[in-house]
Design a protein around this motif. Structure first.
Motif, PDB file in Angstrom:
ATOM      1  N   ASP A  81      48.325  57.159 -26.014  1.00  0.00           N
ATOM      2  CA  ASP A  81      48.589  55.739 -26.231  1.00  0.00           C
ATOM      3  C   ASP A  81      47.288  54.961 -26.433  1.00  0.00           C
ATOM      4  OD1 ASP A  81      51.311  56.124 -26.012  1.00  0.00           O
ATOM      5  OD2 ASP A  81      51.429  55.453 -23.917  1.00  0.00           O
ATOM      6  N   PHE A  82      46.261  55.345 -25.688  1.00  0.00           N
ATOM      7  CA  PHE A  82      44.947  54.720 -25.817  1.00  0.00           C
ATOM      8  C   PHE A  82      44.403  54.914 -27.238  1.00  0.00           C
ATOM      9  CE2 PHE A  82      40.269  55.520 -25.350  1.00  0.00           C
ATOM     10  CZ  PHE A  82      39.891  54.201 -25.134  1.00  0.00           C
ATOM     11  N   LEU A  83      44.567  56.108 -27.771  1.00  0.00           N
ATOM     12  CA  LEU A  83      44.122  56.369 -29.139  1.00  0.00           C
ATOM     13  C   LEU A  83      44.996  55.622 -30.143  1.00  0.00           C
ATOM     14  CD1 LEU A  83      43.373  60.212 -29.008  1.00  0.00           C
ATOM     15  CD2 LEU A  83      41.857  58.300 -28.472  1.00  0.00           C
ATOM     16  N   ASN A  84      46.294  55.626 -29.919  1.00  0.00           N
ATOM     17  CA  ASN A  84      47.209  54.935 -30.838  1.00  0.00           C
ATOM     18  C   ASN A  84      46.871  53.462 -30.988  1.00  0.00           C
ATOM     19  OD1 ASN A  84      48.857  57.111 -31.556  1.00  0.00           O
ATOM     20  ND2 ASN A  84      50.258  56.807 -29.839  1.00  0.00           N
ATOM     21  N   SER A  85      46.464  52.842 -29.900  1.00  0.00           N
ATOM     22  CA  SER A  85      46.184  51.402 -29.925  1.00  0.00           C
ATOM     23  C   SER A  85      44.967  51.068 -30.769  1.00  0.00           C
ATOM     24  CB  SER A  85      45.980  50.879 -28.496  1.00  0.00           C
ATOM     25  OG  SER A  85      44.808  51.441 -27.915  1.00  0.00           O
ATOM     26  N   ALA A  86      44.164  52.076 -31.093  1.00  0.00           N
ATOM     27  CA  ALA A  86      42.953  51.826 -31.883  1.00  0.00           C
ATOM     28  C   ALA A  86      43.188  52.006 -33.379  1.00  0.00           C
ATOM     29  CB  ALA A  86      41.841  52.777 -31.428  1.00  0.00           C
ATOM     30  N   ILE A  87      44.337  52.573 -33.774  1.00  0.00           N
ATOM     31  CA  ILE A  87      44.609  52.860 -35.181  1.00  0.00           C
ATOM     32  C   ILE A  87      45.632  51.869 -35.723  1.00  0.00           C
ATOM     33  CG2 ILE A  87      45.427  54.589 -36.825  1.00  0.00           C
ATOM     34  CD1 ILE A  87      44.603  56.746 -34.881  1.00  0.00           C
ATOM     35  N   GLU A  88      45.224  51.068 -36.693  1.00  0.00           N
ATOM     36  CA  GLU A  88      46.124  50.080 -37.277  1.00  0.00           C
ATOM     37  C   GLU A  88      47.018  50.688 -38.347  1.00  0.00           C
ATOM     38  OE1 GLU A  88      43.941  46.732 -38.660  1.00  0.00           O
ATOM     39  OE2 GLU A  88      43.181  46.189 -36.672  1.00  0.00           O
ATOM     40  N   ASN A  89      46.460  51.572 -39.178  1.00  0.00           N
ATOM     41  CA  ASN A  89      47.207  52.166 -40.281  1.00  0.00           C
ATOM     42  C   ASN A  89      47.408  53.653 -40.011  1.00  0.00           C
ATOM     43  OD1 ASN A  89      48.213  53.181 -42.674  1.00  0.00           O
ATOM     44  ND2 ASN A  89      46.811  52.054 -43.998  1.00  0.00           N
ATOM     45  N   LYS A  90      48.608  54.010 -39.610  1.00  0.00           N
ATOM     46  CA  LYS A  90      48.858  55.392 -39.193  1.00  0.00           C
ATOM     47  C   LYS A  90      49.340  56.291 -40.336  1.00  0.00           C
ATOM     48  CE  LYS A  90      49.505  54.546 -34.279  1.00  0.00           C
ATOM     49  NZ  LYS A  90      49.017  53.159 -34.302  1.00  0.00           N
ATOM     50  N   VAL A  91      49.317  55.788 -41.559  1.00  0.00           N
ATOM     51  CA  VAL A  91      49.676  56.639 -42.699  1.00  0.00           C
ATOM     52  C   VAL A  91      48.434  57.204 -43.368  1.00  0.00           C
ATOM     53  CG1 VAL A  91      51.805  55.373 -43.097  1.00  0.00           C
ATOM     54  CG2 VAL A  91      49.748  54.737 -44.373  1.00  0.00           C
ATOM     55  N   LYS A  92      47.249  56.816 -42.886  1.00  0.00           N
ATOM     56  CA  LYS A  92      45.991  57.326 -43.409  1.00  0.00           C
ATOM     57  C   LYS A  92      45.342  58.260 -42.391  1.00  0.00           C
ATOM     58  CE  LYS A  92      43.177  54.512 -45.416  1.00  0.00           C
ATOM     59  NZ  LYS A  92      42.276  53.360 -45.666  1.00  0.00           N
ATOM     60  N   SER A  93      44.364  59.048 -42.861  1.00  0.00           N
ATOM     61  CA  SER A  93      43.597  59.926 -41.968  1.00  0.00           C
ATOM     62  C   SER A  93      42.366  59.202 -41.469  1.00  0.00           C
ATOM     63  CB  SER A  93      43.187  61.201 -42.716  1.00  0.00           C
ATOM     64  OG  SER A  93      44.311  61.909 -43.150  1.00  0.00           O
ATOM     65  N   TRP A  94      41.981  59.497 -40.228  1.00  0.00           N
ATOM     66  CA  TRP A  94      40.843  58.806 -39.612  1.00  0.00           C
ATOM     67  C   TRP A  94      39.999  59.778 -38.798  1.00  0.00           C
ATOM     68  CZ3 TRP A  94      40.309  53.920 -41.254  1.00  0.00           C
ATOM     69  CH2 TRP A  94      41.461  53.232 -41.682  1.00  0.00           C
ATOM     70  N   ARG A  95      38.735  59.426 -38.672  1.00  0.00           N
ATOM     71  CA  ARG A  95      37.837  60.092 -37.727  1.00  0.00           C
ATOM     72  C   ARG A  95      37.716  59.203 -36.508  1.00  0.00           C
ATOM     73  NH1 ARG A  95      32.513  59.702 -36.009  1.00  0.00           N
ATOM     74  NH2 ARG A  95      31.464  61.685 -35.515  1.00  0.00           N
ATOM     75  N   LEU A  96      38.070  59.721 -35.348  1.00  0.00           N
ATOM     76  CA  LEU A  96      38.004  58.959 -34.110  1.00  0.00           C
ATOM     77  C   LEU A  96      36.842  59.467 -33.254  1.00  0.00           C
ATOM     78  CD1 LEU A  96      40.877  58.337 -35.114  1.00  0.00           C
ATOM     79  CD2 LEU A  96      41.648  58.445 -32.740  1.00  0.00           C
ATOM     80  N   ARG A  97      36.066  58.547 -32.756  1.00  0.00           N
ATOM     81  CA  ARG A  97      34.985  58.885 -31.827  1.00  0.00           C
ATOM     82  C   ARG A  97      35.295  58.188 -30.505  1.00  0.00           C
ATOM     83  NH1 ARG A  97      29.226  56.887 -31.101  1.00  0.00           N
ATOM     84  NH2 ARG A  97      27.939  58.704 -30.584  1.00  0.00           N
ATOM     85  N   ILE A  98      35.621  58.986 -29.498  1.00  0.00           N
ATOM     86  CA  ILE A  98      36.004  58.455 -28.192  1.00  0.00           C
ATOM     87  C   ILE A  98      34.772  58.411 -27.305  1.00  0.00           C
ATOM     88  CG2 ILE A  98      37.574  58.722 -26.239  1.00  0.00           C
ATOM     89  CD1 ILE A  98      39.119  60.762 -28.059  1.00  0.00           C
ATOM     90  N   LEU A  99      34.490  57.251 -26.740  1.00  0.00           N
ATOM     91  CA  LEU A  99      33.367  57.088 -25.830  1.00  0.00           C
ATOM     92  C   LEU A  99      33.880  56.595 -24.488  1.00  0.00           C
ATOM     93  CD1 LEU A  99      32.578  55.579 -28.834  1.00  0.00           C
ATOM     94  CD2 LEU A  99      30.299  55.925 -27.848  1.00  0.00           C
ATOM     95  N   VAL A 100      33.416  57.213 -23.423  1.00  0.00           N
ATOM     96  CA  VAL A 100      33.834  56.838 -22.075  1.00  0.00           C
ATOM     97  C   VAL A 100      32.596  56.669 -21.208  1.00  0.00           C
ATOM     98  CG1 VAL A 100      35.185  57.492 -20.053  1.00  0.00           C
ATOM     99  CG2 VAL A 100      35.980  58.136 -22.347  1.00  0.00           C
ATOM    100  N   ASP A 101      32.522  55.554 -20.466  1.00  0.00           N
ATOM    101  CA  ASP A 101      31.373  55.345 -19.591  1.00  0.00           C
ATOM    102  C   ASP A 101      31.692  55.812 -18.175  1.00  0.00           C
ATOM    103  OD1 ASP A 101      32.730  53.327 -18.180  1.00  0.00           O
ATOM    104  OD2 ASP A 101      31.566  51.696 -19.027  1.00  0.00           O
ATOM    105  N   ARG A 102      30.717  55.721 -17.299  1.00  0.00           N
ATOM    106  CA  ARG A 102      30.860  56.264 -15.949  1.00  0.00           C
ATOM    107  C   ARG A 102      31.945  55.553 -15.140  1.00  0.00           C
ATOM    108  NH1 ARG A 102      26.109  57.060 -13.503  1.00  0.00           N
ATOM    109  NH2 ARG A 102      27.091  57.131 -11.468  1.00  0.00           N
ATOM    110  N   HIS A 103      32.345  54.361 -15.572  1.00  0.00           N
ATOM    111  CA  HIS A 103      33.371  53.608 -14.856  1.00  0.00           C
ATOM    112  C   HIS A 103      34.766  53.860 -15.420  1.00  0.00           C
ATOM    113  CE1 HIS A 103      30.140  51.607 -12.789  1.00  0.00           C
ATOM    114  NE2 HIS A 103      29.622  51.205 -13.937  1.00  0.00           N
TER     115      HIS A 103
END
Length: 270
Positions: A81-103
């Motif tokens: 769901d976290f990833l889904n919320s970042a993609i506006e157009n789900k009919v296209k292909s995307w490169r996702l870069r997930i970044l997470v901090d210590r918190h």
């Protein structure tokens, strides 16, 4: 995950994982006969989804980021769901870069990615297409000292950037790769891929059913990549030490990562 705004993490790096979102992927993985050929969830448009979360969890454990670990260990559906919320157009292909901090605060960078045959996301024995691009694969001229920042993927990537610069690779779009070498002369990994080489040492039993391809063990200092895990679990390869001095100019190899899947390469030593 709690936010798309990471703020300023302390210390000054984040753990990361990059993956492909492709609406065509479920068509390919769904045509496989059983789940044994691709990790669950098999029908997700996110390539190796569960492996990317596992990779972030393992990095959080290594760096002892308890808040991040608590956030990442929630149900996989929360991560999706976290990833889904970042993609506006789900009919296209995307490169996702997930970044997470210590918190445990996360950010997803979403960038366009070129179209590709999703069969290339499967291990090579399952390919139904012929690779149309062969990557040039170089060997770094300097050694890299293994650390937590080579075993786990983070934003602290100076060693990788330096290796790419020494090899003359100037753009992420270049179809070129450079292999990192530890101080013992062992191949660690590629700067953005996991490499696979033809097997040097055959089993004593000469069992011809054993995999033809090998990839460097993690003890050499390389990254525990998601496509690497997939290749090992599918028995496409086994782990074997590869010395840089053993490589042969012009030999073929495979490369893989979480965005491009598996691509063919050729070692260039001159």
């Amino acid at each position: 995950m709690t936010s798309h705004d990471c703020g300023t993490p302390t210390p000054s790096f984040q753990i990361i994982s990059s993956l492909r979102y492709d609406p065509e992927l479920p068509r390919v993985t769904g045509s496989l006969p059983t789940d044994e050929y691709f990790p669950v969830p098999r029908h997700s448009p996110y390539y190796l989804l569960s492996y990317h979360r596992d990779r972030l969890i393992n990095a959080a454990k290594h760096f002892q980021w308890d808040e991040a670990l608590e956030s990442l260990q929630k149900d996989l559906s929360v991560f999706e769901d976290f990833l889904n919320s970042a993609i506006e157009n789900k009919v296209k292909s995307w490169r996702l870069r997930i970044l997470v901090d210590r918190h445990g605060k996360g950010l997803v960078e979403v960038n366009p990615v070129g179209a590709m045959d999703c069969w290339n996301l499967l291990v090579p024995p399952l390919h139904k297409s012929v690779p149309d691009v062969i990557w040039n694969v170089y060997v770094d001229s300097q050694a890299t000292i293994p650390s937590g920042f080579t075993t786990h993927k983070t934003t602290a990537r100076d060693d990788y950037s330096a290796a790419r610069a020494r090899a003359g690779i100037t753009s992420p779009a270049d179809t070129s790769e450079v292999l990192l070498v530890n101080p013992d002369g062992q191949i660690m990994e590629g700067s953005i891929t996991t490499p696979y080489f033809r097997r040097r040492v055959l089993p004593e039993s000469h069992d011809t059913s054993q995999p033809t391809w090998v990839t460097p063990p993690l003890k050499c200092g390389g990254n525990a990549g998601t496509s690497r895990r997939y290749a090992l679990e599918q028995s496409f390869c086994v782990e074997q030490l590869i010395m840089s001095a053993e490589l042969v100019d012009g030999e073929d190899c495979w490369l893989s990562n979480g965005v491009r899947g598996f691509v063919k390469g050729v070692v260039i030593l001159t």
